[in-house]
Write an enzyme that holds these catalytic residues in place. Structure first.
Site, PDB file in Angstrom:
ATOM      1  N   LYS A 163     -13.373  25.261  19.984  1.00  0.00           N
ATOM      2  CA  LYS A 163     -13.579  24.912  21.387  1.00  0.00           C
ATOM      3  C   LYS A 163     -12.336  24.184  21.878  1.00  0.00           C
ATOM      4  O   LYS A 163     -11.953  23.156  21.332  1.00  0.00           O
ATOM      5  CB  LYS A 163     -14.809  24.006  21.537  1.00  0.00           C
ATOM      6  CG  LYS A 163     -14.912  23.312  22.914  1.00  0.00           C
ATOM      7  CD  LYS A 163     -16.137  22.393  23.028  1.00  0.00           C
ATOM      8  CE  LYS A 163     -16.126  21.595  24.339  1.00  0.00           C
ATOM      9  NZ  LYS A 163     -17.293  20.684  24.481  1.00  0.00           N
TER      10      LYS A 163
ATOM     11  N   ASP B  58     -12.676  17.764  29.978  1.00  0.00           N
ATOM     12  CA  ASP B  58     -14.069  18.026  30.356  1.00  0.00           C
ATOM     13  C   ASP B  58     -14.561  16.949  31.327  1.00  0.00           C
ATOM     14  O   ASP B  58     -14.958  15.869  30.921  1.00  0.00           O
ATOM     15  CB  ASP B  58     -14.957  18.050  29.095  1.00  0.00           C
ATOM     16  CG  ASP B  58     -16.416  18.353  29.421  1.00  0.00           C
ATOM     17  OD1 ASP B  58     -16.701  18.779  30.565  1.00  0.00           O
ATOM     18  OD2 ASP B  58     -17.260  18.185  28.519  1.00  0.00           O
TER      19      ASP B  58
ATOM     20  N   LYS C 155     -19.459  14.049  34.926  1.00  0.00           N
ATOM     21  CA  LYS C 155     -19.735  12.956  33.997  1.00  0.00           C
ATOM     22  C   LYS C 155     -19.539  11.613  34.698  1.00  0.00           C
ATOM     23  O   LYS C 155     -18.754  11.520  35.633  1.00  0.00           O
ATOM     24  CB  LYS C 155     -18.757  13.015  32.814  1.00  0.00           C
ATOM     25  CG  LYS C 155     -18.995  14.123  31.821  1.00  0.00           C
ATOM     26  CD  LYS C 155     -17.949  14.063  30.709  1.00  0.00           C
ATOM     27  CE  LYS C 155     -18.155  15.157  29.678  1.00  0.00           C
ATOM     28  NZ  LYS C 155     -19.432  15.073  28.956  1.00  0.00           N
TER      29      LYS C 155
ATOM     30  N   ASP D  93     -11.384  16.949  24.177  1.00  0.00           N
ATOM     31  CA  ASP D  93     -12.469  17.929  24.049  1.00  0.00           C
ATOM     32  C   ASP D  93     -11.969  19.293  23.571  1.00  0.00           C
ATOM     33  O   ASP D  93     -12.712  20.270  23.540  1.00  0.00           O
ATOM     34  CB  ASP D  93     -13.204  18.054  25.393  1.00  0.00           C
ATOM     35  CG  ASP D  93     -14.661  18.486  25.230  1.00  0.00           C
ATOM     36  OD1 ASP D  93     -15.210  18.311  24.125  1.00  0.00           O
ATOM     37  OD2 ASP D  93     -15.235  19.008  26.204  1.00  0.00           O
TER      38      ASP D  93
ATOM     39  N   ASP E  32     -21.971  20.724  32.472  1.00  0.00           N
ATOM     40  CA  ASP E  32     -21.357  19.897  31.430  1.00  0.00           C
ATOM     41  C   ASP E  32     -21.666  20.418  30.020  1.00  0.00           C
ATOM     42  O   ASP E  32     -21.104  19.941  29.044  1.00  0.00           O
ATOM     43  CB  ASP E  32     -21.832  18.442  31.590  1.00  0.00           C
ATOM     44  CG  ASP E  32     -20.958  17.464  30.836  1.00  0.00           C
ATOM     45  OD1 ASP E  32     -19.870  17.866  30.362  1.00  0.00           O
ATOM     46  OD2 ASP E  32     -21.357  16.282  30.726  1.00  0.00           O
TER      47      ASP E  32
ATOM     48  N   GLU F  88     -20.585  23.017  28.630  1.00  0.00           N
ATOM     49  CA  GLU F  88     -19.612  24.102  28.809  1.00  0.00           C
ATOM     50  C   GLU F  88     -19.053  24.631  27.491  1.00  0.00           C
ATOM     51  O   GLU F  88     -18.636  25.781  27.412  1.00  0.00           O
ATOM     52  CB  GLU F  88     -18.470  23.620  29.710  1.00  0.00           C
ATOM     53  CG  GLU F  88     -17.332  22.859  29.016  1.00  0.00           C
ATOM     54  CD  GLU F  88     -17.756  21.540  28.380  1.00  0.00           C
ATOM     55  OE1 GLU F  88     -18.829  21.013  28.738  1.00  0.00           O
ATOM     56  OE2 GLU F  88     -17.030  21.042  27.498  1.00  0.00           O
TER      57      GLU F  88
ATOM     58  N   ARG G 124     -20.405  25.425  24.676  1.00  0.00           N
ATOM     59  CA  ARG G 124     -21.159  26.552  24.098  1.00  0.00           C
ATOM     60  C   ARG G 124     -20.861  27.848  24.849  1.00  0.00           C
ATOM     61  O   ARG G 124     -20.949  28.929  24.268  1.00  0.00           O
ATOM     62  CB  ARG G 124     -22.652  26.210  24.075  1.00  0.00           C
ATOM     63  CG  ARG G 124     -23.264  26.017  25.425  1.00  0.00           C
ATOM     64  CD  ARG G 124     -24.591  25.246  25.376  1.00  0.00           C
ATOM     65  NE  ARG G 124     -24.392  23.814  25.123  1.00  0.00           N
ATOM     66  CZ  ARG G 124     -25.375  22.934  24.965  1.00  0.00           C
ATOM     67  NH1 ARG G 124     -26.625  23.320  25.034  1.00  0.00           N
ATOM     68  NH2 ARG G 124     -25.099  21.662  24.747  1.00  0.00           N
TER      69      ARG G 124
HETATM   70  N1  BES Z   1     -17.638  17.473  25.342  1.00  0.00           N
HETATM   71  C1  BES Z   1     -18.969  17.053  25.526  1.00  0.00           C
HETATM   72  C2  BES Z   1     -19.556  16.382  24.280  1.00  0.00           C
HETATM   73  C3  BES Z   1     -18.906  15.086  23.885  1.00  0.00           C
HETATM   74  C4  BES Z   1     -19.345  13.898  24.411  1.00  0.00           C
HETATM   75  C5  BES Z   1     -17.888  15.073  22.965  1.00  0.00           C
HETATM   76  C6  BES Z   1     -18.762  12.710  24.036  1.00  0.00           C
HETATM   77  C7  BES Z   1     -17.294  13.876  22.585  1.00  0.00           C
HETATM   78  C8  BES Z   1     -17.737  12.698  23.124  1.00  0.00           C
HETATM   79  C9  BES Z   1     -19.849  18.248  25.869  1.00  0.00           C
HETATM   80  O1  BES Z   1     -19.214  19.228  26.632  1.00  0.00           O
HETATM   81  C10 BES Z   1     -20.981  17.743  26.688  1.00  0.00           C
HETATM   82  O2  BES Z   1     -20.732  17.277  27.767  1.00  0.00           O
HETATM   83  N2  BES Z   1     -22.182  17.844  26.151  1.00  0.00           N
HETATM   84  C11 BES Z   1     -23.341  17.389  26.829  1.00  0.00           C
HETATM   85  C12 BES Z   1     -24.397  18.456  26.735  1.00  0.00           C
HETATM   86  C13 BES Z   1     -25.564  18.231  27.630  1.00  0.00           C
HETATM   87  C14 BES Z   1     -25.155  18.379  29.081  1.00  0.00           C
HETATM   88  C15 BES Z   1     -26.633  19.228  27.288  1.00  0.00           C
HETATM   89  C16 BES Z   1     -23.800  16.100  26.175  1.00  0.00           C
HETATM   90  O3  BES Z   1     -23.659  15.967  24.948  1.00  0.00           O
HETATM   91  O4  BES Z   1     -24.247  15.223  26.881  1.00  0.00           O
HETATM   92 ZN    ZN Z   2     -17.191  19.394  26.423  1.00  0.00          ZN
HETATM   93 MN    MN Z   3     -19.290  18.857  28.668  1.00  0.00          MN
END
Ligand code: BES
Ligand code: ZN
Ligand code: MN
Length: 507
Positions: free
Chosen positions: A273, A278, A285, A296, A355, A357, A359
């Site tokens: 990825k 992000d 966010k 990210d 968010d 994204e 996947r």
């Molecule tokens: N890149 C983030 C996950 C992340 C968060 C990595 C903090 C490192 C530190 C990912 O894209 C994300 O935002 N995931 C969300 C998914 C949710 C919206 C289902 C999450 O984990 O909150």
């Molecule tokens: Zn992300």
């Molecule tokens: Mn995200």
């Protein structure tokens, strides 16, 4: 980035005037060459007075004695039972510790690669040296140089203090030098991954990242870069949807290292990825710590670092690395919650949260990799969910795997390298959470088991291919400092996967 110590291997001989490091066992047990140094430096007497026992992990620093040496540093090796992982990784850690205890001296450092059991073998000498390289890593390209007293030394590009020269005295310098070629290739791969993760997103966009990856051509890695046009043609609308709110075009990079002439063997494949930043997109966010989202793309950085490592040490394997590079931004053209996109595989996805994204990027990158290369397995890495940090903290990456053999190999390599992974469950029962009212699936699964439903989503794009997904959100950045990792980006995964390949897939 930072100035890298110059390391060479020499036969045992009287050390010069710089700092000398000796490796001590229990009760200050030293090997014969180290004992000679200790004696002529008055170290043994000093040790008595300082009460140095040489107990595991303890260390001591002795000022110069009346002899001609600079300072003499004595570093205790961790005892075998305390070392996490196998001997080489404990030895890497020891290398890191030696550098730290010696205080990263200016000038020269001589290390006697010898324990009470005798001289270290060539592999151990190489591991010791690689540990020192990783410990010395700094990402300081954007900071003014500092004087020794800590005052800034003029402006502009940072110039580090003089390069440290390290001489490792050992039994067979030629063999050690040869082993170090491979070990330093892997260390360089780790440091490349760290550089990419540390680099801010204004400098490292998808196009710039692709250019950095293309530099691996110099090592013999074959590179293809797919742009918007090519990806549109392939139908990668899941990946492209994520990038469509950004001013910067998305890229997909395919790297291939053909290190074996063996015929009829399917390649191994790694997918990363690469969200260069992000923001969350329209599901934006909160501001707190959003700056961390420059990292990210750590999954893509790891895949790139791994390809570097494999090529640099000429691994006898046919390896594919694929990275999906996008920026997730909110904009008038950005994708919305409620949008439905069709992935390259034909599966339709309802976007619930922009968010989630990563996947979406992986869905197309995984399908493409499997469809085109038919690999014997695929491992993907991604900073995929915050939830994995709630589950495992910063100590283990989450591993989701549809194949017990593959998961066993990854667990073992994780244990051996100290880049540990913990297997998490997959199961059809979770699929309910990603059922969509309007499309084949939706991109979020609600509050419960967020890391598992993300993995369950990815599983839809890998078919029957043996596959592992490593959620490295907790281990690739702001992870705990170790003997060989002191900065924000750890380079997690490069040593892990290099080890797995070395142990099982070379021929
Ligand atoms: N890149 C983030 C996950 C992340 C968060 C990595 C903090 C490192 C530190 C990912 O894209 C994300 O935002 N995931 C969300 C998914 C949710 C919206 C289902 C999450 O984990 O909150
Ligand atoms: Zn992300
Ligand atoms: Mn995200």
């Amino acid at each position: 980035m930072a100035s890298r110590p110059k390391i060479d291997f020499k036969p045992f001989a009287a050390p010069g005037t710089g700092t000398v490091a000796l490796i001590a066992g229990e009760d200050l047990a030293l090997g014969e060459h180290a004992r000679a140094v200790a004696e002529s430096a008055g170290l043994e007497r000093a040790a008595d007075t300082a009460g140095f026992t040489g107990a595991t992990g303890s260390l001591t620093h002795f000022p110069p004695a009346e002899s001609g040496f600079g300072s003499v540093v004595c570093v205790a090796a961790a005892s075998k039972s305390e070392a996490i992982g196998d001997a080489h990784d404990a030895t890497m850690a020891l290398g890191g510790r030696i550098l730290a205890i010696a205080g990263e001296p200016k000038g020269s450092l001589t290390v006697l690669a010898e324990t009470a059991d005798g001289p270290m073998d060539a592999e151990s000498c190489a591991a010791l040296a690689a540990g020192m390289l990783l410990r010395a890593y700094r990402f300081d390209a954007y900071q003014a140089a500092k004087d020794d007293d800590g005052k800034a030394k003029g402006k502009g590009k940072s110039k580090r203090k003089a390069q440290l020269a390290i001489a490792i005295q050992c039994a067979d310098p030629t063999a050690a030098r040869k082993a170090f070629k491979a070990a330093s290739g892997v260390a360089d791969g780790v440091m490349l991954a760290r550089d990419l993760v540390n680099e801010p997103a204004n400098v490292l966009g998808p196009v710039e990242f692709a250019k950095r990856a293309a530099k691996l051509e110099a090592l013999g890695v074959e590179i293809e870069v797919l742009g918007i046009k090519e990806m549109t043609k392939l139908g990668m609308r899941a990946l492209l949807g994520v990038g469509q709110g950004s001013e910067r075009d998305s890229r997909l990079v395919v790297m291939r290292w053909r290190g074996t002439k063996a015929r009829g063997v399917k390649p191994v494949a790694f997918v990363g990825k690469g969200v260069v930043f992000d923001t969350g997109g329209i599901s934006i966010k909160p501001s707190a710590s959003m700056e961390d989202m420059k990292g990210d793309m750590a999954g893509a950085a790891c895949v790139t670092g791994l390809m570097h490592a494999l090529a640099a040490r000429k691994a006898k394997v046919d390896a594919i690395g694929v990275i999906g590079l996008v920026e997730n931004m909110p904009d008038g053209r950005a994708q919305r919650p409620g949008d439905i996109v069709k992935a390259m595989s034909g599966t339709t996805i309802e976007i619930i949260n922009t968010d989630a994204e990563g996947r979406l990027v992986l869905a197309d990158a995984l399908h493409y990799t499997i469809d085109r290369f038919k690999p014997q397995f695929v491992v993907n890495l991604a900073t995929l969910t915050g939830a994995i940090m709630i589950a495992l903290g910063n100590q283990y990456a989450g591993m989701f795997c549809n194949d017990d053999d593959l998961s066993g190999k990854l667990s073992q390599a994780g244990f051996d390298t100290g880049e540990r992974v913990w297997r998490m469950p997959l199961g059809q029962a979770y699929d309910k959470q990603i059922e969509s009212k309007f499309a084949d699936i939706k991109n979020t699964g609600g509050r419960l088991a967020g890391s598992i439903t993300a993995a369950q989503f990815l599983k839809r794009f890998v078919g029957d291919t043996p596959w592992a997904h490593l959620d490295i959100a907790g281990t690739a950045m702001s992870s705990p400092k170790t003997d060989i990792s002191q900065g924000w980006a750890s380079g997690f995964g490069v040593r892990l996967l290099d080890r797995m390949v070395a142990d099982h897939y070379e021929r």
